[in-house]
Design a protein around this motif. Structure first.
Motif, PDB file in Angstrom:
ATOM      1  N   ASP A  87       6.905 101.421  11.781  1.00 30.50           N
ATOM      2  CA  ASP A  87       7.108 101.101  10.370  1.00 30.50           C
ATOM      3  C   ASP A  87       5.802 100.827   9.624  1.00 30.50           C
ATOM      4  OD1 ASP A  87       9.806 101.390  10.660  1.00 30.50           O
ATOM      5  OD2 ASP A  87      10.272  99.237  10.655  1.00 30.50           O
ATOM      6  N   HIS A  88       4.831 100.211  10.302  1.00 30.82           N
ATOM      7  CA  HIS A  88       3.659  99.708   9.583  1.00 30.82           C
ATOM      8  C   HIS A  88       2.324 100.353   9.956  1.00 30.82           C
ATOM      9  CE1 HIS A  88       6.127  96.563   7.860  1.00 30.82           C
ATOM     10  NE2 HIS A  88       6.542  96.214   9.062  1.00 30.82           N
ATOM     11  N   VAL A  89       2.247 100.988  11.121  1.00 33.75           N
ATOM     12  CA  VAL A  89       0.946 101.439  11.603  1.00 33.75           C
ATOM     13  C   VAL A  89       0.861 102.944  11.833  1.00 33.75           C
ATOM     14  CG1 VAL A  89      -0.714 101.223  13.519  1.00 33.75           C
ATOM     15  CG2 VAL A  89       0.497  99.197  12.667  1.00 33.75           C
ATOM     16  N   TYR A  90       1.882 103.536  12.424  1.00 24.10           N
ATOM     17  CA  TYR A  90       1.787 104.900  12.947  1.00 24.10           C
ATOM     18  C   TYR A  90       1.330 105.926  11.900  1.00 24.10           C
ATOM     19  CZ  TYR A  90       3.050 109.442  14.810  1.00 24.10           C
ATOM     20  OH  TYR A  90       3.011 110.759  15.196  1.00 24.10           O
ATOM     21  N   GLU A  91       1.980 105.979  10.748  1.00 25.73           N
ATOM     22  CA  GLU A  91       1.662 107.018   9.760  1.00 25.73           C
ATOM     23  C   GLU A  91       0.238 106.889   9.232  1.00 25.73           C
ATOM     24  OE1 GLU A  91       3.105 109.762   8.909  1.00 25.73           O
ATOM     25  OE2 GLU A  91       4.771 109.400  10.284  1.00 25.73           O
ATOM     26  N   LYS A  92      -0.209 105.656   9.006  1.00 22.85           N
ATOM     27  CA  LYS A  92      -1.576 105.461   8.519  1.00 22.85           C
ATOM     28  C   LYS A  92      -2.598 105.856   9.583  1.00 22.85           C
ATOM     29  CE  LYS A  92      -0.658 101.955   5.025  1.00 22.85           C
ATOM     30  NZ  LYS A  92      -1.049 100.656   4.450  1.00 22.85           N
ATOM     31  N   PHE A  93      -2.292 105.533  10.826  1.00 17.03           N
ATOM     32  CA  PHE A  93      -3.156 105.923  11.952  1.00 17.03           C
ATOM     33  C   PHE A  93      -3.246 107.443  12.013  1.00 17.03           C
ATOM     34  CE2 PHE A  93      -4.336 103.692  16.154  1.00 17.03           C
ATOM     35  CZ  PHE A  93      -5.384 104.566  16.379  1.00 17.03           C
TER      36      PHE A  93
ATOM     37  N   PRO B 219       5.604  91.596  12.012  1.00 22.29           N
ATOM     38  CA  PRO B 219       5.601  92.384  10.777  1.00 22.29           C
ATOM     39  C   PRO B 219       4.520  91.941   9.799  1.00 22.29           C
ATOM     40  CG  PRO B 219       7.832  91.782  11.374  1.00 22.29           C
ATOM     41  CD  PRO B 219       6.916  90.989  12.261  1.00 22.29           C
ATOM     42  N   LYS B 220       4.354  90.613   9.673  1.00 24.45           N
ATOM     43  CA  LYS B 220       3.333  90.097   8.758  1.00 24.45           C
ATOM     44  C   LYS B 220       1.943  90.558   9.178  1.00 24.45           C
ATOM     45  CE  LYS B 220       1.077  85.838   7.277  1.00 24.45           C
ATOM     46  NZ  LYS B 220       0.879  86.243   5.882  1.00 24.45           N
ATOM     47  N   PHE B 221       1.634  90.388  10.475  1.00 26.12           N
ATOM     48  CA  PHE B 221       0.298  90.727  10.923  1.00 26.12           C
ATOM     49  C   PHE B 221       0.106  92.232  11.071  1.00 26.12           C
ATOM     50  CE2 PHE B 221       0.356  86.224  12.329  1.00 26.12           C
ATOM     51  CZ  PHE B 221      -0.697  85.803  11.550  1.00 26.12           C
ATOM     52  N   ALA B 222       1.191  92.975  11.270  1.00 17.71           N
ATOM     53  CA  ALA B 222       1.084  94.436  11.261  1.00 17.71           C
ATOM     54  C   ALA B 222       0.692  94.909   9.865  1.00 17.71           C
ATOM     55  CB  ALA B 222       2.403  95.073  11.690  1.00 17.71           C
ATOM     56  N   LYS B 223       1.287  94.294   8.850  1.00 14.79           N
ATOM     57  CA  LYS B 223       0.933  94.633   7.473  1.00 14.79           C
ATOM     58  C   LYS B 223      -0.520  94.252   7.190  1.00 14.79           C
ATOM     59  CE  LYS B 223       5.625  94.037   5.642  1.00 14.79           C
ATOM     60  NZ  LYS B 223       6.505  93.202   4.774  1.00 14.79           N
ATOM     61  N   SER B 224      -0.906  93.057   7.634  1.00 13.71           N
ATOM     62  CA  SER B 224      -2.289  92.618   7.438  1.00 13.71           C
ATOM     63  C   SER B 224      -3.254  93.531   8.169  1.00 13.71           C
ATOM     64  CB  SER B 224      -2.457  91.177   7.925  1.00 13.71           C
ATOM     65  OG  SER B 224      -1.652  90.298   7.198  1.00 13.71           O
ATOM     66  N   PHE B 225      -2.902  93.875   9.411  1.00 19.17           N
ATOM     67  CA  PHE B 225      -3.733  94.770  10.207  1.00 19.17           C
ATOM     68  C   PHE B 225      -3.897  96.112   9.506  1.00 19.17           C
ATOM     69  CE2 PHE B 225      -3.563  97.979  13.805  1.00 19.17           C
ATOM     70  CZ  PHE B 225      -4.910  97.908  14.094  1.00 19.17           C
ATOM     71  N   ALA B 226      -2.786  96.664   9.004  1.00 23.54           N
ATOM     72  CA  ALA B 226      -2.842  97.954   8.318  1.00 23.54           C
ATOM     73  C   ALA B 226      -3.742  97.873   7.089  1.00 23.54           C
ATOM     74  CB  ALA B 226      -1.436  98.401   7.930  1.00 23.54           C
TER      75      ALA B 226
ATOM     76  N   MET C  65      12.124  92.925  23.339  1.00 23.31           N
ATOM     77  CA  MET C  65      10.739  92.802  22.891  1.00 23.31           C
ATOM     78  C   MET C  65      10.097  94.167  22.733  1.00 23.31           C
ATOM     79  SD  MET C  65       9.685  89.581  25.327  1.00 23.31           S
ATOM     80  CE  MET C  65       7.946  89.665  24.935  1.00 23.31           C
ATOM     81  N   ARG C  66      10.344  95.063  23.696  1.00 25.97           N
ATOM     82  CA  ARG C  66       9.760  96.399  23.619  1.00 25.97           C
ATOM     83  C   ARG C  66      10.281  97.162  22.408  1.00 25.97           C
ATOM     84  NH1 ARG C  66      10.984  96.028  29.091  1.00 25.97           N
ATOM     85  NH2 ARG C  66      12.715  97.516  28.960  1.00 25.97           N
ATOM     86  N   ASN C  67      11.572  97.077  22.163  1.00 26.35           N
ATOM     87  CA  ASN C  67      12.163  97.820  21.057  1.00 26.35           C
ATOM     88  C   ASN C  67      11.671  97.315  19.700  1.00 26.35           C
ATOM     89  OD1 ASN C  67      13.613  99.448  22.807  1.00 26.35           O
ATOM     90  ND2 ASN C  67      15.456  98.186  22.711  1.00 26.35           N
ATOM     91  N   LEU C  68      11.545  95.991  19.578  1.00 19.55           N
ATOM     92  CA  LEU C  68      11.050  95.431  18.329  1.00 19.55           C
ATOM     93  C   LEU C  68       9.611  95.848  18.062  1.00 19.55           C
ATOM     94  CD1 LEU C  68      12.610  91.871  18.498  1.00 19.55           C
ATOM     95  CD2 LEU C  68      12.991  93.541  16.687  1.00 19.55           C
ATOM     96  N   PHE C  69       8.800  95.858  19.116  1.00 19.97           N
ATOM     97  CA  PHE C  69       7.402  96.260  18.943  1.00 19.97           C
ATOM     98  C   PHE C  69       7.310  97.717  18.503  1.00 19.97           C
ATOM     99  CE2 PHE C  69       3.391  98.035  20.379  1.00 19.97           C
ATOM    100  CZ  PHE C  69       2.493  97.139  19.830  1.00 19.97           C
ATOM    101  N   LYS C  70       8.108  98.593  19.112  1.00 21.54           N
ATOM    102  CA  LYS C  70       8.101 100.006  18.723  1.00 21.54           C
ATOM    103  C   LYS C  70       8.465 100.172  17.260  1.00 21.54           C
ATOM    104  CE  LYS C  70       9.535 101.622  23.314  1.00 21.54           C
ATOM    105  NZ  LYS C  70      10.666 102.215  24.080  1.00 21.54           N
ATOM    106  N   THR C  71       9.473  99.441  16.818  1.00 24.26           N
ATOM    107  CA  THR C  71       9.910  99.528  15.428  1.00 24.26           C
ATOM    108  C   THR C  71       8.807  99.086  14.476  1.00 24.26           C
ATOM    109  OG1 THR C  71      12.215  99.153  16.029  1.00 24.26           O
ATOM    110  CG2 THR C  71      11.601  98.721  13.746  1.00 24.26           C
TER     111      THR C  71
END
Length: 215
Positions: free
Chosen positions: A146-152, A83-90, A136-142
């Protein structure tokens, strides 16, 4: 992966996860051993020896080796770091204006390569184990949703409106872009480490653009 990288990995909302020194040693040892030998081939006795703790210290809190993976290593990677790095990545990639979709793809590729190089042992564990653990797969999808899809999606819609991208669903363009980049990362870091990295990056970018560019 050095101690500084691990400490960065254990940050959530700029607050360090409260781990004892022994727990940190166990996490570091587990990450190194799982990355080097794989989960199935690593014993808890090997982890304990590398961490410099008694094997009983691990089993005091975790009944099985999978409990260690899911309760220590995977929360470190997924619940804490992702989550932290997804936010940073975004923020680093999506919160900028780009002249073209190709410029955007170049930035994603550069950003993710730098991330994988810094945290390679952890990323390697994820790729090794994701197909065997549904958690692991389910957490990654979430996290992605939550952090990347809409901005992409917003960036893709923007370049479609500009007439740069083909009239394809945004989901399809996301899929083609991500699978190409992830495929290159897997090949570079897990299969063919001696490839001409810059040349293959450029070929991957052009492959993506040939598929999504408006004709």
């Amino acid at each position: 992966m050095d101690r500084e990288a691990l400490e960065q990995l254990l940050q959530v909302n700029d607050q360090e996860v409260k781990m004892s020194e022994k727990q940190q040693k166990i996490v570091m040892a587990a990450i190194e051993m799982f990355s080097e030998k794989g989960f199935a081939s690593t014993s808890t006795s090997e982890i304990a020896k590398k961490a410099g703790v008694a094997e009983g210290t691990i089993f005091r809190h975790y009944k099985t080796k999978k409990d260690l993976l899911l309760s220590i290593v995977m929360p470190t990677i997924i619940n804490t770091a992702a989550p932290k790095f997804a936010k940073s990545f975004a923020k680093e990639v999506f919160d900028h204006q780009y002249e073209s979709y190709e410029d955007f793809v170049r930035e994603i590729l550069s950003n993710r390569f730098a991330f994988v190089k810094k945290y390679f042992p952890v990323v390697k564990i994820y790729f090794q184990e994701v197909f065997y653990h549904e958690e692991m797969r389910n957490l990654f999808k979430t996290i992605f949703n939550d952090h990347v899809y809409e901005k992409f999606k917003q960036i893709i819609e923007y370049f479609k409106e500009k007439g740069e991208l083909a009239d394809l669903p945004a989901e399809s363009i996301i899929r083609m872009t991500i699978t190409s980049i992830v495929g290159l990362i897997i090949t570079r870091f897990l299969i063919s480490e001696d490839m001409d990295e810059e040349q293959e990056k450029e070929r991957t970018i052009q492959f993506i653009m040939n598929g999504v560019r408006k004709r």
